[in-house]
Scaffold this motif. Structure first.
Motif, PDB file in Angstrom:
ATOM      1  N   PHE A 168      -7.262  -5.519  -2.374  1.00  0.00           N
ATOM      2  CA  PHE A 168      -7.501  -4.234  -2.672  1.00  0.00           C
ATOM      3  C   PHE A 168      -8.627  -4.200  -3.659  1.00  0.00           C
ATOM      4  O   PHE A 168      -8.921  -4.708  -4.635  1.00  0.00           O
ATOM      5  CB  PHE A 168      -6.425  -3.945  -3.796  1.00  0.00           C
TER       6      PHE A 168
ATOM      7  N   ILE B 222      -8.617  -1.024   1.487  1.00  0.00           N
ATOM      8  CA  ILE B 222      -7.492  -1.870   1.549  1.00  0.00           C
ATOM      9  C   ILE B 222      -7.851  -2.675   2.892  1.00  0.00           C
ATOM     10  O   ILE B 222      -8.143  -2.249   3.837  1.00  0.00           O
ATOM     11  CB  ILE B 222      -6.080  -1.227   2.031  1.00  0.00           C
TER      12      ILE B 222
ATOM     13  N   SER C 113       0.869  -1.162   0.030  1.00  0.00           N
ATOM     14  CA  SER C 113      -0.136  -0.090   0.119  1.00  0.00           C
ATOM     15  C   SER C 113       0.631   1.324   0.047  1.00  0.00           C
ATOM     16  O   SER C 113       0.495   2.638  -0.604  1.00  0.00           O
ATOM     17  CB  SER C 113      -0.907   0.019   1.193  1.00  0.00           C
TER      18      SER C 113
ATOM     19  N   GLY D 208      -5.849   5.365  -0.571  1.00  0.00           N
ATOM     20  CA  GLY D 208      -6.084   4.047  -0.359  1.00  0.00           C
ATOM     21  C   GLY D 208      -6.655   4.255   1.196  1.00  0.00           C
ATOM     22  O   GLY D 208      -6.125   4.897   1.933  1.00  0.00           O
TER      23      GLY D 208
END
Length: 240
Positions: A217, A230, A106, A199
């Protein structure tokens, strides 16, 4: 005569005053500000004594910088234990390592911690994920406080949960944003304040309602602000 007696008395009094002042100055040099020192001098003496000796109530205390260093070392040791899965079963340790790998990915996908947000609700899953994220970012040399932490406050939250969330916010300096809207509206407001890659860490597990088909994801649904959800602990069980 009377004049001589009066003058002698004045001399004796003056000598006593000088003697007391000298004694107080000696005490001042020992670290205690004298009663005849100016406010500035007294403040200087107190600050110097406190910083140099770290004395409180007659007991030595660590200097501020030493205390910060020790706290930093304890925290680093804690983060290391978290990411290593120390003391866990082999199966759970593997899940910890997998979750940390997702968090590291991430960081790359969203160009560092400022491209990330975290939806924290104070539940067990969210709290576990919070520690995994903080530990992994620390191991990668990133500051977790650059992640945008937010909390959707609604009528379903009971007082003990609110208290826990507030304590966690203070303990880890999350600078948690409190949003009194729905998740959809709140997410838009929060993420609009930070343009760029987006994210959002969420402590969702596959056994949660409507979550069985999620990916680690997963893009937001149509009608939501475009970003990526996430789920590092998606395949963890309740027991995990």
């Amino acid at each position: 005569g009377p004049s001589f007696t009066t003058n002698a008395t004045h001399v004796i009094v003056c000598l006593l005053v000088v003697s007391v002042a000298a004694s107080l100055m000696v005490l001042s040099r020992d670290g205690t500000p004298s009663a005849v020192a100016s406010d500035g001098e007294a403040c200087h003496h107190r600050s110097h004594a406190s910083a140099a000796a770290g004395v409180e109530h007659g007991k030595p205390a660590p200097r501020e910088e030493e205390a910060e260093r020790e706290e930093g070392e304890k925290r680093a040791t804690h983060w290391e234990r978290v990411t290593s899965g120390a003391g866990l079963s082999e199966a759970l340790r593997a899940k910890v390592h997998a979750a940390c790998a997702v968090i590291r990915e991430s960081l790359e996908r969203f160009e560092g911690p400022r491209g990330l947000a975290f939806s924290f609700n104070g539940g067990k899953d969210s709290t576990v994920l919070l520690h995994l994220v903080m530990a992994t970012l620390a191991a990668e040399g990133s500051d977790y406080r650059q992640v945008l932490f937010f909390f959707i406050d609604n009528e379903q939250n009971f007082p003990e949960m609110i208290e826990f969330i507030e304590n966690t916010d203070r303990e880890y300096s999350l600078h948690l944003q409190n949003i009194s809207k729905s998740l959809k509206e709140g997410l838009k407001d929060v993420l609009d304040s930070r343009p760029g890659p987006c994210g959002v860490f969420m402590g969702t597990r596959r056994t949660d309602p409507y979550s069985e088909k999620l990916a680690v994801f997963h893009p937001t649904d149509a009608g939501w602000l475009a970003c990526t959800r996430i789920h590092p602990i998606l395949d963890w069980s309740y027991a995990d």
